[in-house]
Enzyme design. Sequence first.
Site, PDB file in Angstrom:
ATOM      1  N   ASP A 141      -4.147   4.001   2.524  1.00  0.00           N
ATOM      2  CA  ASP A 141      -5.121   4.938   1.945  1.00  0.00           C
ATOM      3  C   ASP A 141      -5.475   4.514   0.523  1.00  0.00           C
ATOM      4  O   ASP A 141      -5.471   5.329  -0.399  1.00  0.00           O
ATOM      5  CB  ASP A 141      -4.572   6.362   1.957  1.00  0.00           C
ATOM      6  CG  ASP A 141      -5.681   7.406   1.795  1.00  0.00           C
ATOM      7  OD1 ASP A 141      -6.847   7.085   2.099  1.00  0.00           O
ATOM      8  OD2 ASP A 141      -5.389   8.532   1.362  1.00  0.00           O
ATOM      9  N   PRO A 187     -10.301   5.102  -4.692  1.00  0.00           N
ATOM     10  CA  PRO A 187     -10.352   5.369  -6.140  1.00  0.00           C
ATOM     11  C   PRO A 187      -9.483   6.540  -6.577  1.00  0.00           C
ATOM     12  O   PRO A 187      -8.878   6.492  -7.652  1.00  0.00           O
ATOM     13  CB  PRO A 187     -11.837   5.645  -6.383  1.00  0.00           C
ATOM     14  CG  PRO A 187     -12.544   4.870  -5.314  1.00  0.00           C
ATOM     15  CD  PRO A 187     -11.659   4.955  -4.113  1.00  0.00           C
TER      16      PRO A 187
END
Length: 647
Positions: free
Chosen positions: A148, A151
């Site tokens: 995963d 940002p």
Amino acid sequence: MQSEAPESGVGRVIADRYLLLNRLGSGGMGHVWLAHDQQLDCEVALKEIVFRDPDEEEQDRTTRVARARAEARHAAGLRDHPHVVTVHDVLEHDELPWIVMEYVPGALDLKALVTRRGPLAPAECARIGLAVLDALTAGHERGIMHRDVKPANILLAPDRTGSPYARVLLTDYGISVQPDTQETRYTRSNMLVGTTGYLAPERAQGGPPTAAADLFSLGCTLYYAVEGFGPFDRDSGIAALTAVVLEEPRPVLRAGALEPLLAAMLAKDPVHRITAADSEVALAAIVTPRAHPRTDPDLGSQPQWASGALHTVEPEVLASRHPHETPWPAPTAAPENHSDWASPSSDHGPAHPAHPGRRSPGTRTDGRRRHHRAKALLAGMATTLGLALLVSGIMYGLENLPDLRALGGGTVSGARPYGDAIGLTRALRNGDCVDADWSGVPFTDQPRLTVVGCGEGTDGQVMAVYEAGSAEDARSGGAAQCDRLTKEADGLLADTRGYAVVPTADGFDTAGQRVACLLLGTHGPVHGPIGEHRPMGMVFTDTATMQKRDCLDRLSDSRAKLVPCDGPHDEQVLAFLRLPSTEKLKDAKKEGPDICQKEVPPKEYGYPHDTYEAAVWVGESGWHSDSHFVVCTAMRQDRRTMEKDEP
């Protein structure tokens, strides 16, 4: 095990040791709290598991608890890595696990940073990418796939010297897995695990987690950092998943030296994807170029804006803004005879012509071949993808869709989000410009606020938002949090002051559960967008929007344009100098250069005294509102343009 989540809140003590201070954030697994360790007398971060659905199946609850324990175990295995958030302990309270983690003060995730400041420079993205790649590689060597990378899972924090955003940390191993072990897979068999738009194509088609898949996600993350939007951003999760598998990334505009590397990292076929070792070499070459040793940046842990080059938006993109950028109207050029403010540059000859921006990179020449190959794959994947995408997307969306209230839309409750005195009927968003009408004492009583366009006469702008854990948290801690979030921007501007717009108890949900952090002109308007909300190439209509370390092109005696500091420019702002209230405007304009040369000599900022001299800009509106400051800059004595490696 309890049938519903334990009650959470500020002041609660976990395991007779950790006092919850305030909520730092929320995610798919639960909440992260700032807590005080009463035993060691220090601050830590606590991750709390939250079951939002009291009727959630026991099997699913057990799975999520097991995932939390797995996160702690995986991250603890990397606790000595400088780019991984340290996990200290995992404990149980009310029969649910809490993860005790390193608290990183001043941290901001990469998604929030780009939202606040705009896209980053390629070299800065490469610096961040090197750190994250190092963390991922350390995990891969232990057989741990992150799965995963995005940002929001990359934290940027000050280092020991206080340099902002210098420290890079990878966090949230909540869905990581060791595929080569007998470890239980804590995921649903009919659900994709990861974030749409950042998931590798092979993972979207049901393939196993691999190091190559993590590398693809890192490529998407760096693309977002340098462009300001994801390569496969779409209106829905299903559309994003489809784009990941079948479509090419959106053409880049700002990537520069990163473009070929991003293309290699985002290769659809993992066999043809660039390796981690080759990615490291390419990123290092961008951080420290070899071709021009005299101007090689020694970035180390220093982010670009810590050294004075604050601006990362390329001029050529101003003509075609995309929907992911902060919404503001592009400032119009001031009239040639604009008389609100002036500089003593009339004796320096004609203004320099605008410097042309770099040509935007074109699309890759092999894009059409890839497009045809993708179309050829469509028929073969239709059967496997169709049902999988539909079911997985729905399951993913149900579990991971953000709370709409947190997006600024708010729950329509009929309540004004900030009360009748403020008067607004919708939540303030980051970048909103406002007019403030003070009926009482400014910055003491509440102002009447109106959202306006970011043009001349604007009183202030929302520079950040603080996501509060509760209405009480917003009321008690909102002002302090806003002060922290806007401190840097306030320090770069000459005459601003912060003001926290706190939602009422009734309007908390309508306000998106957020406190809006304003910077307002202390003695008058700020005259347009301020701080990092200013688009590169804007023409200043007043000195109130100038900030320290700005690089300027002088267009005329009364007009200057904001330009990137890494290209040619005429002068750079050094500081603001306040003059006595008895000083007259005409005297300030006449004597300003000599005053700046004496009080703010360029040589103290690294500019050799035999090559550079002080110049000044004076704003009439600020003078008439009793702020009485001038903007001191450095410029070459021969009036030639300054380059990026000067002084």
